[in-house]
Write a protein that holds these residues in place. Structure first.
Motif, short mmCIF file in Angstrom:
data_model
loop_
_atom_site.label_atom_id
_atom_site.label_comp_id
_atom_site.label_asym_id
_atom_site.label_seq_id
_atom_site.Cartn_x
_atom_site.Cartn_y
_atom_site.Cartn_z
N ALA A 19 11.43 6.83 -7.30
CA ALA A 19 12.53 6.75 -8.26
C ALA A 19 11.99 6.24 -9.59
CB ALA A 19 13.62 5.82 -7.73
N GLU A 20 12.85 6.19 -10.57
CA GLU A 20 12.46 5.73 -11.90
C GLU A 20 11.93 4.28 -11.85
OE1 GLU A 20 14.91 4.47 -15.97
OE2 GLU A 20 15.96 4.98 -14.12
N ARG A 21 10.80 4.04 -12.51
CA ARG A 21 10.35 2.67 -12.66
C ARG A 21 11.06 2.05 -13.86
NH1 ARG A 21 4.32 -0.17 -13.31
NH2 ARG A 21 5.21 -2.26 -13.50
N ARG A 22 11.62 0.86 -13.62
CA ARG A 22 12.31 0.14 -14.70
C ARG A 22 11.61 -1.19 -14.91
NH1 ARG A 22 18.32 0.69 -12.07
NH2 ARG A 22 18.40 2.95 -11.97
N PRO A 23 11.92 -1.87 -16.02
CA PRO A 23 11.33 -3.21 -16.23
C PRO A 23 11.65 -4.17 -15.09
CG PRO A 23 12.38 -2.42 -18.24
CD PRO A 23 12.73 -1.43 -17.17
N THR A 24 12.74 -3.89 -14.35
CA THR A 24 13.16 -4.78 -13.26
C THR A 24 12.56 -4.36 -11.92
OG1 THR A 24 15.12 -3.40 -12.98
CG2 THR A 24 15.35 -5.36 -14.37
N SER A 25 11.72 -3.33 -11.92
CA SER A 25 11.16 -2.83 -10.66
C SER A 25 10.18 -3.81 -10.04
CB SER A 25 10.43 -1.50 -10.90
OG SER A 25 11.32 -0.46 -11.19
N ARG A 26 10.30 -4.00 -8.72
CA ARG A 26 9.32 -4.75 -7.94
C ARG A 26 9.15 -4.06 -6.60
NH1 ARG A 26 7.76 -10.05 -9.57
NH2 ARG A 26 6.20 -9.63 -7.96
N LEU A 27 8.06 -4.38 -5.94
CA LEU A 27 7.92 -3.96 -4.54
C LEU A 27 8.53 -5.07 -3.68
CD1 LEU A 27 4.35 -2.40 -4.41
CD2 LEU A 27 6.57 -1.25 -4.67
N GLY A 28 9.48 -4.68 -2.83
CA GLY A 28 10.22 -5.67 -2.06
C GLY A 28 9.35 -6.48 -1.12
N CYS A 29 8.23 -5.93 -0.71
CA CYS A 29 7.37 -6.68 0.23
C CYS A 29 6.60 -7.78 -0.48
CB CYS A 29 6.41 -5.74 0.96
SG CYS A 29 5.14 -5.00 -0.08
N GLN A 30 6.60 -7.75 -1.80
CA GLN A 30 5.82 -8.73 -2.54
C GLN A 30 6.68 -9.85 -3.12
OE1 GLN A 30 2.32 -8.43 -2.56
NE2 GLN A 30 2.99 -6.97 -1.00
N VAL A 31 7.97 -9.80 -2.86
CA VAL A 31 8.88 -10.83 -3.36
C VAL A 31 9.46 -11.57 -2.18
CG1 VAL A 31 10.96 -11.30 -4.70
CG2 VAL A 31 9.41 -9.47 -5.41
N ARG A 32 9.22 -12.86 -2.12
CA ARG A 32 9.68 -13.66 -0.98
C ARG A 32 10.90 -14.49 -1.36
NH1 ARG A 32 6.91 -12.78 3.38
NH2 ARG A 32 4.98 -11.66 3.02
N VAL A 33 11.78 -14.60 -0.38
CA VAL A 33 13.02 -15.35 -0.59
C VAL A 33 12.72 -16.85 -0.64
CG1 VAL A 33 15.27 -15.90 0.43
CG2 VAL A 33 14.33 -13.57 0.61
N THR A 34 13.29 -17.50 -1.64
CA THR A 34 13.20 -18.96 -1.74
C THR A 34 14.62 -19.51 -1.83
OG1 THR A 34 13.18 -18.92 -4.15
CG2 THR A 34 11.03 -18.82 -3.05
N ALA A 35 14.76 -20.81 -1.64
CA ALA A 35 16.08 -21.43 -1.73
C ALA A 35 16.67 -21.21 -3.12
CB ALA A 35 15.97 -22.92 -1.42
N GLU A 36 15.82 -21.21 -4.13
CA GLU A 36 16.29 -21.05 -5.51
C GLU A 36 16.90 -19.66 -5.75
OE1 GLU A 36 13.06 -22.22 -4.80
OE2 GLU A 36 13.91 -24.24 -4.95
N ALA A 88 0.79 -1.23 0.00
CA ALA A 88 0.00 0.00 0.00
C ALA A 88 0.83 1.28 0.00
CB ALA A 88 -0.93 0.01 1.22
N CYS A 89 2.16 1.20 0.06
CA CYS A 89 2.94 2.43 0.22
C CYS A 89 3.97 2.67 -0.88
CB CYS A 89 3.63 2.45 1.58
SG CYS A 89 5.03 1.30 1.71
N ALA A 90 4.48 1.62 -1.49
CA ALA A 90 5.49 1.74 -2.55
C ALA A 90 6.82 2.30 -2.07
CB ALA A 90 4.96 2.56 -3.73
N THR A 91 7.12 2.21 -0.76
CA THR A 91 8.43 2.66 -0.26
C THR A 91 9.38 1.47 -0.04
OG1 THR A 91 7.80 2.63 2.08
CG2 THR A 91 7.41 4.68 0.85
N CYS A 92 9.08 0.38 -0.69
CA CYS A 92 9.95 -0.81 -0.62
C CYS A 92 10.42 -1.18 -2.03
CB CYS A 92 9.20 -1.97 0.01
SG CYS A 92 7.72 -2.43 -0.95
N HIS A 93 10.46 -0.18 -2.90
CA HIS A 93 10.82 -0.37 -4.31
C HIS A 93 12.25 -0.92 -4.43
CE1 HIS A 93 11.66 1.92 -8.35
NE2 HIS A 93 11.39 0.66 -8.58
N VAL A 94 12.42 -1.95 -5.24
CA VAL A 94 13.75 -2.50 -5.52
C VAL A 94 13.85 -2.84 -7.01
CG1 VAL A 94 13.98 -3.49 -3.20
CG2 VAL A 94 13.06 -4.91 -5.04
N TYR A 95 15.07 -2.95 -7.48
CA TYR A 95 15.32 -3.43 -8.84
C TYR A 95 15.94 -4.82 -8.73
CZ TYR A 95 15.09 1.60 -9.93
OH TYR A 95 14.70 2.92 -10.03
N ILE A 96 15.36 -5.77 -9.43
CA ILE A 96 15.89 -7.13 -9.41
C ILE A 96 16.52 -7.41 -10.76
CG2 ILE A 96 15.40 -9.57 -8.97
CD1 ILE A 96 13.09 -8.71 -7.25
#
Ligand code: FES
Length: 106
Positions: free
Chosen positions: A76-93, A44-52
């Motif tokens: 910041a600039e939105r890029r094709p690699t932009s994601r919200l960090g709260c929506q991406v979960r760490v996996t072993a892969e 809901a806030c978009a302050t967890c923006h990251v580029y993967i």
């Protein structure tokens, strides 16, 4: 899994994160500057923006409609690699993932 955050000043922080943690939680829980996570991870806030910038990003679950909409409003600039960090979960892969932080979140 190991995740490396590349800060806006170019410095790097490598952390061992738990499977299931979000990239936002990994940063805010370890005092990595450059990720705020103001809404606590409820997309809901978009302050967890990251580029993967990793080939494995393509294999991640795609952004929800809500995430996609919020990404249009990141500070910041939105890029094709932009994601919200709260929506991406760490996996072993994702071990060894490199996450690039934008220069600002607000
Ligand atoms: Fe608020 Fe991710 S922490 S949208």
């Amino acid at each position: 899994p190991k995740v490396t955050y590349v800060l806006a000043d170019g410095s790097r922080r490598s952390l061992g994160l738990s499977v299931g943690a979000s990239l936002m939680e990994g940063a805010t829980g370890n005092a990595v500057p450059g990720v705020l996570g103001d809404c606590g991870g409820s997309c809901a806030c978009a302050t967890c923006h990251v580029y993967i910038e990793d080939a494995r990003a393509a294999a991640l679950p795609p952004p929800s409609e809500m995430e996609n909409e919020l990404l249009n409003g990141v500070a910041a600039e939105r890029r094709p690699t932009s994601r919200l960090g709260c929506q991406v979960r760490v996996t072993a892969e994702l071990d060894g993932l490199v996450v690039v932080l934008p220069e600002r979140q607000t």
